[in-house]
Design a protein around this motif. Structure first.
Motif, PDB file in Angstrom:
ATOM      1  N   ASP A   9       0.765  -1.068   0.100  1.00 49.80           N
ATOM      2  CA  ASP A   9       0.108   0.115   0.110  1.00 49.80           C
ATOM      3  C   ASP A   9       0.746   1.376   0.074  1.00 49.80           C
ATOM      4  N   PHE A  10       2.099   1.243  -0.172  1.00 46.85           N
ATOM      5  CA  PHE A  10       3.068   2.271   0.136  1.00 46.85           C
ATOM      6  C   PHE A  10       2.817   3.126  -1.052  1.00 46.85           C
ATOM      7  N   ALA A  11       2.614   2.722  -2.162  1.00 46.14           N
ATOM      8  CA  ALA A  11       2.430   3.684  -3.387  1.00 46.14           C
ATOM      9  C   ALA A  11       1.381   4.621  -3.157  1.00 46.14           C
ATOM     10  N   THR A  12       0.253   4.136  -3.010  1.00 40.91           N
ATOM     11  CA  THR A  12      -1.006   4.691  -2.563  1.00 40.91           C
ATOM     12  C   THR A  12      -0.803   5.796  -1.663  1.00 40.91           C
ATOM     13  N   ARG A  13       0.053   5.633  -0.742  1.00 38.09           N
ATOM     14  CA  ARG A  13       0.144   6.707   0.385  1.00 38.09           C
ATOM     15  C   ARG A  13       1.177   7.765   0.278  1.00 38.09           C
ATOM     16  N   LEU A  14       2.216   7.119  -0.566  1.00 40.65           N
ATOM     17  CA  LEU A  14       3.368   8.337  -0.842  1.00 40.65           C
ATOM     18  C   LEU A  14       2.855   9.256  -2.095  1.00 40.65           C
ATOM     19  N   ASN A  15       3.252  10.377  -1.862  1.00 40.08           N
ATOM     20  CA  ASN A  15       3.205  11.485  -2.962  1.00 40.08           C
ATOM     21  C   ASN A  15       4.702  11.313  -3.519  1.00 40.08           C
ATOM     22  N   ALA A  16       4.856  10.790  -4.874  1.00 39.51           N
ATOM     23  CA  ALA A  16       6.317  10.756  -5.101  1.00 39.51           C
ATOM     24  C   ALA A  16       6.972  11.868  -5.029  1.00 39.51           C
ATOM     25  N   PHE A  17       6.299  13.073  -5.271  1.00 43.46           N
ATOM     26  CA  PHE A  17       7.245  14.435  -5.312  1.00 43.46           C
ATOM     27  C   PHE A  17       7.783  14.715  -3.871  1.00 43.46           C
ATOM     28  N   ASP A  18       7.409  13.950  -2.804  1.00 47.20           N
ATOM     29  CA  ASP A  18       8.060  13.923  -1.521  1.00 47.20           C
ATOM     30  C   ASP A  18       9.372  13.535  -1.402  1.00 47.20           C
ATOM     31  N   LEU A  19       9.868  12.494  -2.279  1.00 43.77           N
ATOM     32  CA  LEU A  19      10.984  11.787  -2.386  1.00 43.77           C
ATOM     33  C   LEU A  19      11.746  12.261  -3.493  1.00 43.77           C
ATOM     34  N   ALA A  20      12.716  13.149  -3.298  1.00 48.93           N
ATOM     35  CA  ALA A  20      13.564  13.876  -4.265  1.00 48.93           C
ATOM     36  C   ALA A  20      15.041  13.429  -4.059  1.00 48.93           C
ATOM     37  N   ALA A  21      15.572  13.295  -5.407  1.00 49.46           N
ATOM     38  CA  ALA A  21      16.876  13.115  -5.449  1.00 49.46           C
ATOM     39  C   ALA A  21      17.676  14.112  -6.530  1.00 49.46           C
ATOM     40  N   LEU A  22      18.678  14.483  -5.953  1.00 45.95           N
ATOM     41  CA  LEU A  22      19.317  15.566  -7.028  1.00 45.95           C
ATOM     42  C   LEU A  22      20.299  14.657  -7.598  1.00 45.95           C
ATOM     43  N   VAL A  23      20.239  14.809  -8.834  1.00 47.05           N
ATOM     44  CA  VAL A  23      21.253  13.980  -9.698  1.00 47.05           C
ATOM     45  C   VAL A  23      22.522  14.646  -9.939  1.00 47.05           C
ATOM     46  N   PRO A 142       8.788  14.597   3.785  1.00 48.09           N
ATOM     47  CA  PRO A 142       9.508  14.947   2.433  1.00 48.09           C
ATOM     48  C   PRO A 142      11.098  14.685   2.620  1.00 48.09           C
ATOM     49  N   VAL A 143      11.807  13.889   1.867  1.00 50.97           N
ATOM     50  CA  VAL A 143      13.059  13.284   1.794  1.00 50.97           C
ATOM     51  C   VAL A 143      13.928  14.040   0.769  1.00 50.97           C
ATOM     52  N   LEU A 144      15.026  14.640   0.853  1.00 49.60           N
ATOM     53  CA  LEU A 144      15.907  15.004  -0.233  1.00 49.60           C
ATOM     54  C   LEU A 144      17.345  14.159  -0.047  1.00 49.60           C
ATOM     55  N   THR A 145      17.733  13.744  -1.046  1.00 50.39           N
ATOM     56  CA  THR A 145      19.209  13.270  -1.015  1.00 50.39           C
ATOM     57  C   THR A 145      19.795  13.598  -2.313  1.00 50.39           C
TER      58      THR A 145
END
Length: 193
Positions: A9-23, A142-145
């Motif tokens: 059920d993780f994908a339904t709870r996560l807003n993908a925008f909250d997990l960001a990775a700087l390339v 929100p997570v930034l890496t």
């Protein structure tokens, strides 16, 4: 195992925008960007936690890597200074444990943004701060890496393809944060109404 695979059920709870990775690529000052961004948010009154790698300064020894706990300001060298010719692993286990604690403290405090300096080979191999990434995401924060371009495949495998990849530029990072705050405020408003 990916974060998404561990919880169907993780994908339904996560807003993908909250997990960001700087390339980033070698030679890009990604550490400076992340530290400057985190400090700017803190100065603007946002609660930022986690760890960031400090960019090398004029007094930095070759190969020295320092981590800063963004909640406490504590700075710890990530590598042991073993002296010239040392052949053993230079990663300092106590520094990694302290960094892990700093990330978990930020998650427990429900900060506005959790920063985890890098997603790298250690996490791809199942170690490093992999559990801390999962804890922050599962807490809905929100997570930034940052992730090296050559390791994007490992990042996508870990996230199950969720999250957003950002070009390593301040203007893009600022836009990401503005959209993240706007969307989260809208969600909070809906829950209050």
């Amino acid at each position: 195992m990916s974060v998404a695979a561990a919880d169907p059920d993780f994908a339904t709870r996560l807003n993908a925008f909250d997990l960001a990775a700087l390339v980033y690529e070698d030679g890009i000052a990604i550490d400076r960007l992340m530290v400057d961004f985190a400090r700017g948010l803190a100065e603007a009154g946002r609660r930022v936690g986690g760890i960031a790698q400090l960019p090398p300064g004029p007094a930095t020894e070759p190969g020295q890597v320092d981590l800063i706990d963004l909640m406490t300001g504590d700075i710890r060298p990530l590598k042991q200074r073993l002296g010239p010719g040392a052949a053993s692993c230079t990663l300092d286990g106590s520094a990694l444990a302290a960094a892990s604690t700093g990330i978990r403290r930020a998650v427990a405090a429900q900060v506005d943004l959790v920063v985890i300096s890098k997603f790298s080979k250690q996490e791809i191999a199942g170690g490093g701060f992999r559990a801390e990434f999962a804890a922050a995401v599962e807490a809905g924060l929100p997570v930034l890496t940052s992730v090296k371009r050559s390791q994007i495949g490992g990042w996508l495998a870990f996230t199950g393809g969720l999250g957003t990849l950002l070009d390593g530029r301040m203007d893009i990072l600022v836009d990401w944060w503005a959209e993240t705050e706007r969307r989260r405020a809208k969600t909070r408003h809906r829950h209050v109404s």
